[in-house]
Enzyme design. Sequence first.
Site, PDB file in Angstrom:
ATOM      1  N   SER A   1       0.844  -1.206   0.000  1.00 28.18           N
ATOM      2  CA  SER A   1       0.000   0.000   0.000  1.00 28.18           C
ATOM      3  C   SER A   1       0.873   1.247   0.000  1.00 28.18           C
ATOM      4  CB  SER A   1      -0.910   0.015   1.236  1.00 28.18           C
ATOM      5  OG  SER A   1      -0.166   0.331   2.398  1.00 28.18           O
TER       6      SER A   1
ATOM      7  N   SER B   1       0.803   3.871   2.090  1.00 27.62           N
ATOM      8  CA  SER B   1       0.696   4.659   3.326  1.00 27.62           C
ATOM      9  C   SER B   1       2.006   5.311   3.748  1.00 27.62           C
ATOM     10  CB  SER B   1       0.166   3.784   4.460  1.00 27.62           C
ATOM     11  OG  SER B   1       1.119   2.811   4.848  1.00 27.62           O
TER      12      SER B   1
ATOM     13  N   LYS C   1       4.594   1.137   9.679  1.00 32.96           N
ATOM     14  CA  LYS C   1       4.382   2.573   9.874  1.00 32.96           C
ATOM     15  C   LYS C   1       5.622   3.167  10.546  1.00 32.96           C
ATOM     16  CE  LYS C   1       0.002   2.108   8.610  1.00 32.96           C
ATOM     17  NZ  LYS C   1      -0.531   2.627   7.331  1.00 32.96           N
TER      18      LYS C   1
ATOM     19  N   SER D   1      -3.399   6.938   5.036  1.00 35.83           N
ATOM     20  CA  SER D   1      -2.782   5.986   5.962  1.00 35.83           C
ATOM     21  C   SER D   1      -3.749   5.666   7.096  1.00 35.83           C
ATOM     22  CB  SER D   1      -1.483   6.571   6.540  1.00 35.83           C
ATOM     23  OG  SER D   1      -0.943   5.715   7.529  1.00 35.83           O
TER      24      SER D   1
END
Length: 266
Positions: A54, A56, A120, A212
């Site tokens: 992804s 994010s 993250k 995100s």
Amino acid sequence: MERARVDHETKRAARAAEPGAWASIKETLKVGTQALLIALVVRTLLFQPFNIPSGSLVPTLLIGDYLFVSKYTYGYSKYSLPLSEYLPFKAEGRIWGAEPKRGDIAVFKLPKDNATDYIKRVIGLPGDKIQMKAGLLYINDVPVKRERTTPYETTGPYGEQAKAEQYIETLPGGVTHLVIERDGDNGYWDNTEAYTVPPGRFFMMGDNRDNSTDSRDLANVGFVPFENFVGRAEMIFFSIDEGTAAWQVWNWPANVRWNRLFSAIR
């Protein structure tokens, strides 16, 4: 008689060869088993490969990046083991634990199911107060320094080409990294409540602030327990354009992002 003698000699030669053939098979199995054990030890204790599915963490990490995550950086918990979600026992805490530092990009198990891998950036440490106000990050009521830089070419919410505002953000402690604001400073998560990070928990955010799902979303991510950390992202070892399968080697010359190979992650 001559034919019988030839058949007898052939059978005797075959019997003589059997021990050697079996020894060769055993040696192959032994080498294969050793290789698998070494790979398992490396994956469990040292490094684990991950790929980015992804956007994010754009612009730091792109869809199609493949990276190594160091397992030893934060020590080991149940979630350091392969297929940890299927293990029959419960184990809490970590051994040889070293807490994540602000600014680290880390892989962790989503607290909601303790199974899904998320990646993250560590923004809030235990005891910190975190808040977003008009797109600006506040840590302990102090605005984090950010400087506008060249807009980032990205895609909008419907797949269209768009330019996102891009900033150089400097976290307390000196870690500097890029963030983008696809929806400007008034995106859905650009104005939030104040979050106080509980003991033993961490606040995680993506660098692509308007795209995100992270700790700002308490219902789906929230605060991440220390024991849920898998490891720290260290290096991109392979990278290929979004939509191109890594196994399609015939597409590599045109679609591999050669400038990202073996680059350190910051």
